[in-house]
Design a protein around this motif. Structure first.
Motif, PDB file in Angstrom:
ATOM      1  N   LYS A  32       0.834  -1.202   0.000  1.00  0.00           N
ATOM      2  CA  LYS A  32       0.000   0.000   0.000  1.00  0.00           C
ATOM      3  C   LYS A  32       0.868   1.250   0.000  1.00  0.00           C
ATOM      4  O   LYS A  32       1.885   1.278   0.695  1.00  0.00           O
ATOM      5  CB  LYS A  32      -0.842   0.031   1.289  1.00  0.00           C
ATOM      6  N   PRO A  33       0.472   2.301  -0.723  1.00  0.00           N
ATOM      7  CA  PRO A  33       1.275   3.526  -0.725  1.00  0.00           C
ATOM      8  C   PRO A  33       1.471   4.134   0.662  1.00  0.00           C
ATOM      9  O   PRO A  33       2.542   4.655   0.953  1.00  0.00           O
ATOM     10  CB  PRO A  33       0.472   4.461  -1.620  1.00  0.00           C
ATOM     11  N   ASP A  34       0.449   4.055   1.550  1.00  0.00           N
ATOM     12  CA  ASP A  34       0.572   4.665   2.884  1.00  0.00           C
ATOM     13  C   ASP A  34       1.685   4.017   3.685  1.00  0.00           C
ATOM     14  O   ASP A  34       2.565   4.698   4.230  1.00  0.00           O
ATOM     15  CB  ASP A  34      -0.723   4.512   3.699  1.00  0.00           C
TER      16      ASP A  34
ATOM     17  N   ILE B 229       6.600   4.901  -5.494  1.00  0.00           N
ATOM     18  CA  ILE B 229       6.206   4.683  -6.899  1.00  0.00           C
ATOM     19  C   ILE B 229       5.774   3.237  -7.094  1.00  0.00           C
ATOM     20  O   ILE B 229       4.719   2.935  -7.665  1.00  0.00           O
ATOM     21  CB  ILE B 229       7.390   4.976  -7.851  1.00  0.00           C
ATOM     22  N   PHE B 230       6.587   2.327  -6.545  1.00  0.00           N
ATOM     23  CA  PHE B 230       6.336   0.907  -6.738  1.00  0.00           C
ATOM     24  C   PHE B 230       5.020   0.481  -6.085  1.00  0.00           C
ATOM     25  O   PHE B 230       4.249  -0.307  -6.647  1.00  0.00           O
ATOM     26  CB  PHE B 230       7.508   0.120  -6.160  1.00  0.00           C
TER      27      PHE B 230
ATOM     28  N   ARG C 181      -2.337  -0.840  -8.717  1.00  0.00           N
ATOM     29  CA  ARG C 181      -2.973  -1.040 -10.015  1.00  0.00           C
ATOM     30  C   ARG C 181      -2.862  -2.497 -10.465  1.00  0.00           C
ATOM     31  O   ARG C 181      -3.755  -3.022 -11.118  1.00  0.00           O
ATOM     32  CB  ARG C 181      -2.331  -0.137 -11.076  1.00  0.00           C
ATOM     33  N   LEU C 182      -1.741  -3.134 -10.081  1.00  0.00           N
ATOM     34  CA  LEU C 182      -1.517  -4.521 -10.511  1.00  0.00           C
ATOM     35  C   LEU C 182      -2.557  -5.469  -9.935  1.00  0.00           C
ATOM     36  O   LEU C 182      -2.833  -6.512 -10.501  1.00  0.00           O
ATOM     37  CB  LEU C 182      -0.138  -5.000 -10.059  1.00  0.00           C
ATOM     38  N   ARG C 183      -3.111  -5.098  -8.766  1.00  0.00           N
ATOM     39  CA  ARG C 183      -4.034  -6.011  -8.101  1.00  0.00           C
ATOM     40  C   ARG C 183      -5.259  -6.272  -8.980  1.00  0.00           C
ATOM     41  O   ARG C 183      -5.870  -7.324  -8.919  1.00  0.00           O
ATOM     42  CB  ARG C 183      -4.467  -5.441  -6.754  1.00  0.00           C
ATOM     43  N   GLY C 184      -5.607  -5.286  -9.826  1.00  0.00           N
ATOM     44  CA  GLY C 184      -6.748  -5.486 -10.715  1.00  0.00           C
ATOM     45  C   GLY C 184      -6.392  -6.237 -11.989  1.00  0.00           C
ATOM     46  O   GLY C 184      -7.261  -6.582 -12.770  1.00  0.00           O
TER      47      GLY C 184
ATOM     48  N   ALA D 160       9.070  -4.067 -11.342  1.00  0.00           N
ATOM     49  CA  ALA D 160      10.234  -3.362 -10.796  1.00  0.00           C
ATOM     50  C   ALA D 160      11.315  -3.252 -11.861  1.00  0.00           C
ATOM     51  O   ALA D 160      11.989  -2.222 -11.971  1.00  0.00           O
ATOM     52  CB  ALA D 160      10.764  -4.083  -9.568  1.00  0.00           C
ATOM     53  N   GLY D 161      11.465  -4.310 -12.668  1.00  0.00           N
ATOM     54  CA  GLY D 161      12.444  -4.277 -13.746  1.00  0.00           C
ATOM     55  C   GLY D 161      12.142  -3.185 -14.747  1.00  0.00           C
ATOM     56  O   GLY D 161      13.041  -2.471 -15.194  1.00  0.00           O
TER      57      GLY D 161
END
Lengths: 230, 192
Positions: free
Chosen positions: B34-36, B149-150, B156-159, B176-177
């Motif tokens: 999570k970003p937080d 950032i990651f 977004r990847l979770r969807g 990440a690559g």
């Protein structure tokens, strides 16, 4: 907490070895110790050097933590483990500096950073701190070899794709144009991602096979029980 | 002064700790759901790394005085472990608000190789006291930027709906690559 009260046999030795290298591979299955895995696998030589250095530290720190497990107070155990580990790392660092200077220079800071490799602390905490010395040293060796194998695999793939060589020996001849991206950081992430995906695929396939086998066995048992009832 | 600014810029972008040096990949992959939380971890690392860069500089000077440079790994890791413990107690006593947001990340930082890595790089490159602090701080800022950032990308990847075997860690690593490839663009810049 003594798991191995009976005598230590060859069979349990092989079981531990298999678990460390294949079933519980620290890098590809447990996804621990990512920094050295990504950073030092630009070539097969570096990968072997890093893997073996870590194996030595892991085996010795496991042995000594196991020997001292009754004397280390629970509250300060992490600090005690770190001191033991960093002692061995310093020894390995000095040995490498003396006898393998080239390797020492190409691995650089990452030899010192073995201290904070999560695999070592994880094995100390999960295994060596409540097992006898002999199983502990075998656990260290097998986990270390599993780590080395994963590193070698990654190092070989990256070196072939990124430089067209294996351990410095050219395999494709002069005309081959290597994709340099693979020995750069981006290639490290991508190659490791693909390798872990491959391992997950293999594991699900073998798990499904196991399940199918069990189902077949159950059905056979049901059928024979049914036969007895009649 | 320009010297220090260039050092900081290079530590944040060109030699980013995650994307070009691989220091601190464990928390980068572990605490970036999570970003937080990623931001919390980044701030805790920034705090510890700045202080530890200063502390390890001093410790190294003392070791060098007695010709004991080979003990630096042991000394640094002990200093970092002690410092993290001390910062944790200090924050809990005097700045409870900050403690409640950073507290859970602090014990993890002892085994974050970015902190020890920064200390060792400072020694290797012969940074002065000010340069060490600037390097520690800006490398940590680079780390924070990378992990935030990651984390944003991972949300977004979770969807996404990848092949089953790529779910989770493999997809995250490949992403990440790709980010690392974007950061390669900075290495084209020549500084100083």
């Amino acid at each position: 907490m003594e798991n191995n009260s009976e005598k230590y046999s060859v069979r349990s030795f092989l079981g531990q070895l298999k678990s460390g290298i294949i079933e519980q591979n620290p890098t590809l299955v447990q996804v621990l110790g990512m920094c050295p895995t990504l950073a030092t696998t630009t070539s097969l030589t570096n990968a072997i050097g890093m893997g073996l250095a870590t194996t030595v530290v892991l085996a010795f720190s496991n042995l000594f933590i196991s020997l001292l497990r009754k004397f280390i107070p629970k509250q300060v155990r992490i600090a005690a483990f770190i001191v033991i580990i960093s002692g061995f790392v310093t020894a390995v660092e000095m040995l490498m500096k003396a006898y393998f200077t080239d390797l020492y220079q190409s691995l650089g800071v990452f030899i010192s950073l073995i201290v904070v490799n999560c695999i070592i602390l994880a094995r100390a905490e999960a295994f060596a701190s409540n097992n006898k010395p002999l199983p502990s040293i075998v656990d260290g060796l097998s986990m270390g070899l599993g780590f080395t194998c994963a590193l070698c695999l990654l190092g070989t793939v990256r070196e072939i794709l990124g430089a067209g060589t294996v351990a410095g020996i050219s395999i494709f001849g002069e005309s081959f144009q290597p994709a340099q991206m693979f020995i750069m950081p981006a290639g490290a992430f991508i190659t490791l991602g693909c390798l872990i995906a491959l391992v997950q695929k293999l594991r699900t396939v073998s798990a499904e096979k196991q399940k199918a086998k069990e189902l077949a066995a159950e059905e056979a048992a049901d059928a024979s029980e049914g036969g007895n009832d009649q | 002064m320009t010297n220090i600014l260039l050092l900081m810029f290079s530590a944040i972008f060109i030699e980013n700790f995650i994307f070009s040096k691989f220091y601190g990949c464990c928390p980068f992959l572990g605490v970036s759901e999570k970003p937080d939380t990623a931001l919390g971890m980044g701030m805790a690392v920034t705090f510890v790394m700045t202080v530890s860069s200063a502390a390890t500089y001093g410790v190294y000077q003392i070791l060098a005085m007695f010709g004991l440079e080979y003990l630096k790994t042991i000394a640094f890791i002990l200093v970092i472990a002690g410092l993290v413990q001390f910062i944790e107690m200090f924050l809990r006593r005097f700045i409870p608000a900050l403690y409640s947001s950073l507290g859970i990340f602090l014990p993890l930082i002892t085994t974050n190789c970015a902190v020890l890595g920064a200390a060792l790089v400072n020694i290797q490159n012969g940074h002065t006291f000010l340069e060490s602090i600037a390097f520690g701080f800006s490398a940590a800022i680079g780390f924070t930027m990378a992990i935030v950032i990651f984390a944003g990308v991972r949300v977004r990847l979770r969807g996404a709906n990848p092949p089953k075997c790529f779910k989770g860690m493999p997809l995250a690593l490949i992403t990440a690559g790709l980010i690392a490839m974007a950061f390669l663009g900075f290495s084209g810049m020549s500084i100083g």
